[in-house]
Design a protein around this motif. Structure first.
Motif, PDB file in Angstrom:
ATOM      1  N   ARG A 186     -44.235  24.617  16.680  1.00 52.34           N
ATOM      2  CA  ARG A 186     -42.920  24.110  16.286  1.00 52.34           C
ATOM      3  C   ARG A 186     -41.880  25.217  16.210  1.00 52.34           C
ATOM      4  N   ILE A 187     -42.252  26.361  15.651  1.00 48.69           N
ATOM      5  CA  ILE A 187     -41.279  27.430  15.417  1.00 48.69           C
ATOM      6  C   ILE A 187     -41.074  28.298  16.651  1.00 48.69           C
ATOM      7  N   TYR A 188     -42.138  28.529  17.417  1.00 46.73           N
ATOM      8  CA  TYR A 188     -42.077  29.510  18.493  1.00 46.73           C
ATOM      9  C   TYR A 188     -42.408  28.958  19.883  1.00 46.73           C
ATOM     10  N   PHE A 189     -43.598  28.399  20.037  1.00 46.79           N
ATOM     11  CA  PHE A 189     -44.081  28.076  21.382  1.00 46.79           C
ATOM     12  C   PHE A 189     -43.228  27.014  22.070  1.00 46.79           C
ATOM     13  N   ASP A 190     -43.065  25.880  21.435  1.00 48.34           N
ATOM     14  CA  ASP A 190     -42.348  24.784  22.082  1.00 48.34           C
ATOM     15  C   ASP A 190     -40.898  25.136  22.416  1.00 48.34           C
ATOM     16  N   PRO A 191     -40.133  25.725  21.482  1.00 45.72           N
ATOM     17  CA  PRO A 191     -38.754  26.093  21.838  1.00 45.72           C
ATOM     18  C   PRO A 191     -38.682  27.127  22.954  1.00 45.72           C
ATOM     19  N   ALA A 192     -39.591  28.101  22.945  1.00 46.03           N
ATOM     20  CA  ALA A 192     -39.562  29.150  23.969  1.00 46.03           C
ATOM     21  C   ALA A 192     -39.869  28.570  25.347  1.00 46.03           C
ATOM     22  N   VAL A 193     -40.886  27.736  25.427  1.00 41.20           N
ATOM     23  CA  VAL A 193     -41.266  27.158  26.718  1.00 41.20           C
ATOM     24  C   VAL A 193     -40.169  26.239  27.233  1.00 41.20           C
ATOM     25  N   ARG A 194     -39.610  25.444  26.360  1.00 40.59           N
ATOM     26  CA  ARG A 194     -38.549  24.519  26.773  1.00 40.59           C
ATOM     27  C   ARG A 194     -37.332  25.278  27.301  1.00 40.59           C
ATOM     28  N   LEU A 195     -36.927  26.306  26.579  1.00 39.37           N
ATOM     29  CA  LEU A 195     -35.766  27.072  27.005  1.00 39.37           C
ATOM     30  C   LEU A 195     -36.048  27.804  28.313  1.00 39.37           C
ATOM     31  N   ALA A 196     -37.249  28.337  28.469  1.00 38.65           N
ATOM     32  CA  ALA A 196     -37.599  29.023  29.718  1.00 38.65           C
ATOM     33  C   ALA A 196     -37.533  28.061  30.899  1.00 38.65           C
ATOM     34  N   LYS A 197     -37.980  26.841  30.681  1.00 38.76           N
ATOM     35  CA  LYS A 197     -37.880  25.843  31.753  1.00 38.76           C
ATOM     36  C   LYS A 197     -36.417  25.545  32.063  1.00 38.76           C
ATOM     37  N   MET A 198     -35.582  25.468  31.033  1.00 39.60           N
ATOM     38  CA  MET A 198     -34.156  25.252  31.236  1.00 39.60           C
ATOM     39  C   MET A 198     -33.540  26.390  32.038  1.00 39.60           C
ATOM     40  N   ASP A 199     -34.085  27.590  31.874  1.00 39.36           N
ATOM     41  CA  ASP A 199     -33.601  28.751  32.612  1.00 39.36           C
ATOM     42  C   ASP A 199     -34.260  28.891  33.973  1.00 39.36           C
ATOM     43  N   LEU A 204     -45.195  32.609  33.812  1.00 35.71           N
ATOM     44  CA  LEU A 204     -45.089  33.965  33.275  1.00 35.71           C
ATOM     45  C   LEU A 204     -43.787  34.126  32.505  1.00 35.71           C
ATOM     46  N   GLY A 205     -42.687  33.640  33.044  1.00 30.95           N
ATOM     47  CA  GLY A 205     -41.418  33.729  32.342  1.00 30.95           C
ATOM     48  C   GLY A 205     -41.448  32.988  31.023  1.00 30.95           C
ATOM     49  N   GLN A 206     -42.128  31.857  30.998  1.00 30.05           N
ATOM     50  CA  GLN A 206     -42.263  31.112  29.746  1.00 30.05           C
ATOM     51  C   GLN A 206     -43.043  31.922  28.719  1.00 30.05           C
ATOM     52  N   PHE A 207     -44.079  32.629  29.187  1.00 31.00           N
ATOM     53  CA  PHE A 207     -44.821  33.476  28.245  1.00 31.00           C
ATOM     54  C   PHE A 207     -43.973  34.643  27.761  1.00 31.00           C
ATOM     55  N   ILE A 208     -43.218  35.244  28.642  1.00 32.53           N
ATOM     56  CA  ILE A 208     -42.358  36.370  28.243  1.00 32.53           C
ATOM     57  C   ILE A 208     -41.375  35.924  27.174  1.00 32.53           C
ATOM     58  N   TYR A 209     -40.798  34.741  27.329  1.00 35.46           N
ATOM     59  CA  TYR A 209     -39.907  34.199  26.296  1.00 35.46           C
ATOM     60  C   TYR A 209     -40.669  33.993  24.988  1.00 35.46           C
ATOM     61  N   TYR A 210     -41.839  33.381  25.077  1.00 35.86           N
ATOM     62  CA  TYR A 210     -42.641  33.084  23.891  1.00 35.86           C
ATOM     63  C   TYR A 210     -43.018  34.355  23.147  1.00 35.86           C
ATOM     64  N   ASP A 211     -43.497  35.353  23.864  1.00 33.21           N
ATOM     65  CA  ASP A 211     -43.913  36.587  23.205  1.00 33.21           C
ATOM     66  C   ASP A 211     -42.720  37.300  22.574  1.00 33.21           C
ATOM     67  N   ALA A 212     -41.578  37.279  23.249  1.00 33.10           N
ATOM     68  CA  ALA A 212     -40.383  37.910  22.695  1.00 33.10           C
ATOM     69  C   ALA A 212     -39.913  37.184  21.444  1.00 33.10           C
ATOM     70  N   MET A 213     -40.014  35.851  21.446  1.00 28.99           N
ATOM     71  CA  MET A 213     -39.597  35.102  20.270  1.00 28.99           C
ATOM     72  C   MET A 213     -40.533  35.370  19.096  1.00 28.99           C
ATOM     73  N   LEU A 214     -41.828  35.494  19.370  1.00 31.09           N
ATOM     74  CA  LEU A 214     -42.781  35.839  18.318  1.00 31.09           C
ATOM     75  C   LEU A 214     -42.479  37.213  17.730  1.00 31.09           C
ATOM     76  N   LEU A 215     -42.237  38.162  18.597  1.00 29.80           N
ATOM     77  CA  LEU A 215     -42.068  39.540  18.161  1.00 29.80           C
ATOM     78  C   LEU A 215     -40.742  39.772  17.449  1.00 29.80           C
ATOM     79  N   HIS A 216     -39.679  39.249  18.005  1.00 34.83           N
ATOM     80  CA  HIS A 216     -38.340  39.569  17.496  1.00 34.83           C
ATOM     81  C   HIS A 216     -37.745  38.493  16.607  1.00 34.83           C
ATOM     82  N   GLY A 217     -38.324  37.307  16.609  1.00 30.31           N
ATOM     83  CA  GLY A 217     -37.748  36.211  15.854  1.00 30.31           C
ATOM     84  C   GLY A 217     -36.586  35.577  16.608  1.00 30.31           C
TER      85      GLY A 217
END
Length: 307
Positions: A186-199, A204-217
């Motif tokens: 809810r906090i990290y994975f779903d928003p990151a993947v959705r936004l990466a798809k929008m972009d 791999l890009g979806q994972f890069i977004y997810y990992d960055a969101m986890l690390l940096h908030g």
């Protein structure tokens, strides 16, 4: 290595690049502004990816629903969990980390669970509040007042003694393990993947977004995920804007790496999760994040064999 802060605040409206409308500045698809200097009551943030008119939202949902699952595919999500565990816990056995809890001395208080929920960055509070709503008699519920008090700080006041042991005990229950999974998504994975798809990004890009969101908030300032994304967009166009996906993802990794070097504590400035992991996959052109995979984090080599 854990995210900076995650204090809840109202989210700005979003317009999807998938719909062909790009916004600039502070209006770029933010989740919630969670600046470290401002502590606010922990309230569920509105979903920033649901914005615009009902018709626009339906069109966006339909467009995203037609896209391949990408990182949300169960096999890919398992790979993502192992990659994160290698950086957060130096192991691929992420399921063995539900009961992990310690103070890393990074200013975030207690760090615990599968992705490193922190007592000082609001996500631990969100997790325990959601879990207590459905399991009011759980062993962590009595610590909710203290978790609210220490949110945004590194203190253990009201948590010691007993909280760490209570976390370990609760993590033996499937319900709490499920709650950790749900909070992560809810906090990290779903928003990151959705936004990466929008972009317009692949797995791999979806994972890069997810990992960055986890690390940096998911913060809006230059040190949060959305600030990093904004910095990358100033250097390269997203795939949804007609840009080269690899060029854009390199810009994202550059921006994330820069923040790691300047923002995080000295103990957290090892950038191997980018340099010898994500950058390697990108350099190899593995945009689908297909196993076999081999990477290094903190000098240790990890492998995921082909399915």
């Amino acid at each position: 290595m854990t995210r900076i802060v995650l204090i809840g605040a109202p989210a700005a409206a979003a317009v999807s690049l998938v719909l062909g409308v790009g916004l600039g500045g502070e209006d770029e698809v933010p989740l919630a502004d969670r600046p470290q200097a401002v502590r606010q009551a922990a309230t569920p943030a509105p979903n920033p990816l649901k914005a615009g008119s009902a018709a626009e939202q339906r069109a966006l949902d339909e467009r995203i629903d037609t896209l391949p699952p990408g990182l949300a595919d169960p096999a890919k999500k398992e790979i993502a969990a192992r990659l994160v565990a290698s950086a957060e816990h130096s192991t691929l056995n992420w399921r063995g980390r539900y009961g992990a809890i310690e103070d890393l001395g990074d200013g975030n208080g207690y760090t615990a669970g599968i992705i490193g929920f922190c007592s000082g960055t609001n996500d631990m509070l969100q997790l325990v509040e959601a879990y207590t709503a459905t399991h009011p008699d759980n062993g962590l519920a009595r610590y909710l007042p203290a978790l609210r008090q220490v949110d945004g700080t590194d203190t253990h006041e009201g948590l010691d003694p007993g909280f760490a042991a209570a976390w370990v005990a609760e993590a033996k229950k499937q319900a709490f393990r499920d709650a950790q999974d749900a909070a992560r998504d809810r906090i990290y994975f779903d928003p990151a993947v959705r936004l990466a798809k929008m972009d317009g990004l692949g797995t791999l890009g979806q994972f890069i977004y997810y990992d960055a969101m986890l690390l940096h908030g998911p913060g809006l300032d230059e040190h949060g995920f959305y600030g990093i994304r904004r910095a990358a967009m100033q250097q390269a166009r997203t795939a949804a804007e007609g840009g080269d996906e690899k060029v854009y993802l390199n810009a994202v990794l550059d921006a994330s790496r820069s923040v790691m070097k300047t923002r995080l504590s000295t103990a957290q400035r090892d950038t191997s999760r980018i340099d010898t992991a994500q950058r390697v996959f990108l350099r190899d052109g593995n945009l689908d994040l297909t196993a076999p995979l081999e990477w290094q984090v903190y000098g240790e080599t990890f492998r995921i064999p082909a399915a």
